[in-house]
Design an enzyme around this catalytic site. Structure first.
Site, short mmCIF file in Angstrom:
data_model
loop_
_atom_site.label_atom_id
_atom_site.label_comp_id
_atom_site.label_asym_id
_atom_site.label_seq_id
_atom_site.Cartn_x
_atom_site.Cartn_y
_atom_site.Cartn_z
N LYS A 66 26.36 -3.22 18.46
CA LYS A 66 26.49 -2.96 17.02
C LYS A 66 25.63 -3.98 16.28
O LYS A 66 25.64 -5.17 16.62
CB LYS A 66 27.96 -3.06 16.60
CG LYS A 66 28.22 -2.63 15.15
CD LYS A 66 29.70 -2.68 14.79
CE LYS A 66 29.96 -2.23 13.36
NZ LYS A 66 31.37 -2.31 12.96
N SER A 141 33.19 1.92 10.66
CA SER A 141 31.80 1.59 10.46
C SER A 141 30.94 1.58 11.73
O SER A 141 29.73 1.68 11.65
CB SER A 141 31.69 0.21 9.80
OG SER A 141 32.15 -0.80 10.68
N SER A 165 37.38 0.27 12.16
CA SER A 165 35.95 0.53 12.40
C SER A 165 35.57 0.77 13.86
O SER A 165 34.45 1.20 14.14
CB SER A 165 35.10 -0.61 11.85
OG SER A 165 34.97 -0.50 10.46
#
Lengths: 488, 98
Positions: A66, A141, A165
């Site tokens: 990420k 997210s 997320s």
């Protein structure tokens, strides 16, 4: 998880992953592809294998990172304009641990800028598309990471979970996603969002892979003073909550004394294994197909001898409101460091220092970043602090107490991850409150610091994945992962 | 607090606290968004929190003293200065302060 050996080389594994990343380019999963670096590292591992040297537990395993994890490979942008061209001189602890075991980062994944969002639509680089329906959102997210695993580009991906997320995009794309106990994995080198709820976790295709990654990532880090001593690797395999040997002591959720003893879990003695379902969560706001999936899992568990217990947790209704006070307050504070002076993007329109700050921040942040910063400053400002921030901190206590009470009655809690399966791109983009409501079932875990594992639970008639969330007491991460196998 | 109206001057004040130079359109759209968000979070009013202590963190805290020694950092001065858009003579350059 497939690792490199003498017959299947690390270079082959990495090249396959890079080819798949290219093949699925339309999904907008990656913000950076680490081609040269990944192949070079693969060759080093292959050379070690050829020489008969010992290699790590993740030798040659391609993974996706990420883009809010710092490492010198590629720019760490957090999918925000304000961090464009930022190449980190430091490496996040979790990245260092994965790489030490031979894992190879093939790319950085897209997210809502600064992890603010539930769809990956708030990215400066545009949205990531859902793995099962290109007209729908990936969730967020950590949308890019979830889709990278769901499309089988990589064996696993990293994520951060401040309010859902990891779990929500995992459920939108049919993979496993773990938000560990607060403090289990080091946050060092990860772009801070809300420091009292940020957690580092993973996306995988199986509970066993999750277990392997957690056994590598967990443990105290001198660079992050909010890491717990390694309880994860001190949890006996096959043990379950309720086994007294698991619990040399029982710290309360907010107790002290985490330092010396590797206390495994604040567990309790129950004669039979009990699974809780929360009364208020199984209501009309949840999509009927998700409610049915939950019922089906409960039936499966009953057949396996589990008792299903209905829990009253009335304060959870207020978790989302408390979350959207506490988290923006911490966001406003954490994001005050982005001023265009020391690193990242700097606006060139400025005549003096004040306008340099203001222009850089206004040009560099996405609208959702600005909303959260301003809400944070609102709830902290004089005249409103007591009514909002202090009130939310008290609500947090009530939420914590409800979880403590619940885990006196049950071993685990099973809930939906989100009220609906993946929604259409743009559907909620212009309505911040509708977007926040996506997180209604995930945020209370972050406020309480307890772990949650999103597990795949079939698909809707339209073919969209459904995810359920397993919740356990603090430090029960390993048992949660083992219990996930029971749900199959 | 539920019926609290967020005025243009409130938005400008918050933008000032937040170091953001909003455009006129942003003042308008953020004003509407913030009004909606504040209305939502104001439902906490309903919750009885009398005699409840606040919780600010969920880590089982214990103070840990470090040894009083100089620790080598991962990044040196040169690498850190190189991150800034403008630097020279070991210093970061910014426009005039006063």
């Amino acid at each position: 998880m497939k690792t490199a050996n003498k017959t299947v080389t690390a270079e082959r594994l990495v090249r396959d992953a890079l080819e798949k990343a290219e093949h699925f380019r339309d999904y907008n999963i990656f913000t950076y592809i680490n081609k040269t670096g990944a192949i070079q590292k693969a060759r080093e591992i292959d050379a070690k294998i050829a020489r008969g040297e010992k290699v790590g537990r993740l030798a040659g395993v391609p993974y996706a990172l990420k883009d809010n994890f710092l490492s010198p490979e590629g720019e760490t942008t957090a999918s925000a304009h304000i961090l464009e061209r930022f190449t980190s001189p430091v490496t996040a602890t979790v990245v260092a641990k994965l790489e030490a075991e031979g894992a190879i980062m093939i790319g950085r994944t897209n997210l809502d800028a600064f992890a603010h969002g539930s769809s990956t639509e708030n990215s400066y680089y545009g949205p990531t598309l859902n793995a099962f329906d290109q007209e729908r959102v990936a969730g967020g997210s950590s949308g890019g990471s979830a889709v990278a695993v769901a499309l089988d580009i990589v064996e696993f991906a990293t994520g951060t979970d401040t309010g859902g997320s990891i779990r929500q995009p995992a459920s939108f794309n049919g993979v496993y996603g773990l938000k560990p106990t607060y403090g289990c994995n080091s946050r060092y080198g990860v772009v801070a969002m809300a420091s009292s709820t940020d957690c580092i976790g993973f996306f995988t295709k199986s509970p066993d892979d999750m277990d392997l990654l957690m056994s590598i990532a967990s443990g105290r880090d001198p660079k992050d003073m909010t890491t717990l001593p390694d309880y994860y690797n001190n949890t006996k395999s096959g043990a379950r909550l309720g086994d007294s040997r698991l619990a040399p002591a029982r710290p309360s959720l907010r107790g002290s004394g985490a330092q010396s003893a590797p206390v495994v879990a604040n567990v309790h003695e129950t004669p039979t294994r009990r699974i809780g379902v929360i009364k208020d969560f199984d209501n009309k706001s949840v999509d009927s197909e998700i409610r049915n999936a939950l019922k089906r899992k409960c039936e499966t568990l009953k057949k396996k001898g589990y008792e299903i217990v209905e829990l009253e947790m009335p304060a959870l209704k207020y978790a989302l409101a408390a979350y959207y006070i506490i988290v923006p307050a911490e966001v406003a504070s954490n994001l005050s460091r982005y001023d265009g002076v020391r690193y990242g993007f700097r606006s060139d329109k400025s005549k003096d220092l004040d306008s340099l700050y203001e222009n850089t921040r206004n040009e560099g942040f996405m609208p959702e970043n600005k909303r959260r910063i301003m809400i944070g400053n609102f709830v902290l400002s004089s005249g409103f602090y007591d009514a909002y921030f202090l009130k939310a901190a008290k609500a947090r206590t009530l939420i914590l107490q409800e979880y403590e009470k619940a885990f006196e009655q049950v071993d685990y809690i099973l809930t939906p991850v989100s009220p609906s399966p993946a929604f259409k791109l743009g559907e909620k983009a212009n309505d911040p409150v509708a977007m926040y409501l996506e997180d209604i079932m995930s945020v209370s875990l972050n406020l309480a610091g307890v772990p949650g594992l999103a597990v795949p639970a079939g698909k809707t008639k339209a073919g969209l994945p459904i995810g359920l969330q397993l919740v356990g007491p603090r430090r029960s991460d390993k048992q949660l992962i083992e219990f996930a196998k029971e749900l199959d | 607090m539920v019926d609290m109206e967020i005025k243009r001057e409130d938005i400008l004040h918050l933008a000032d606290l937040s170091d953001l130079s909003l455009t006129d359109e942003e003042v308008e759209s953020l004003g509407k968004d913030l009004q909606d968000i504040i209305k939502y979070i104001s439902q906490l009013d309903e919750l009885d929190t009398k005699n409840v202590e606040p919780t600010y963190q969920v880590f089982e805290m214990e103070n840990v003293w470090r040894n009083d020694e100089v620790v080598e950092q991962e990044a040196d001065r040169e690498a850190l200065l190189a991150l800034s858009e403008k630097s020279r003579d070991n210093q970061i350059e910014v426009p005039k302060v006063l």
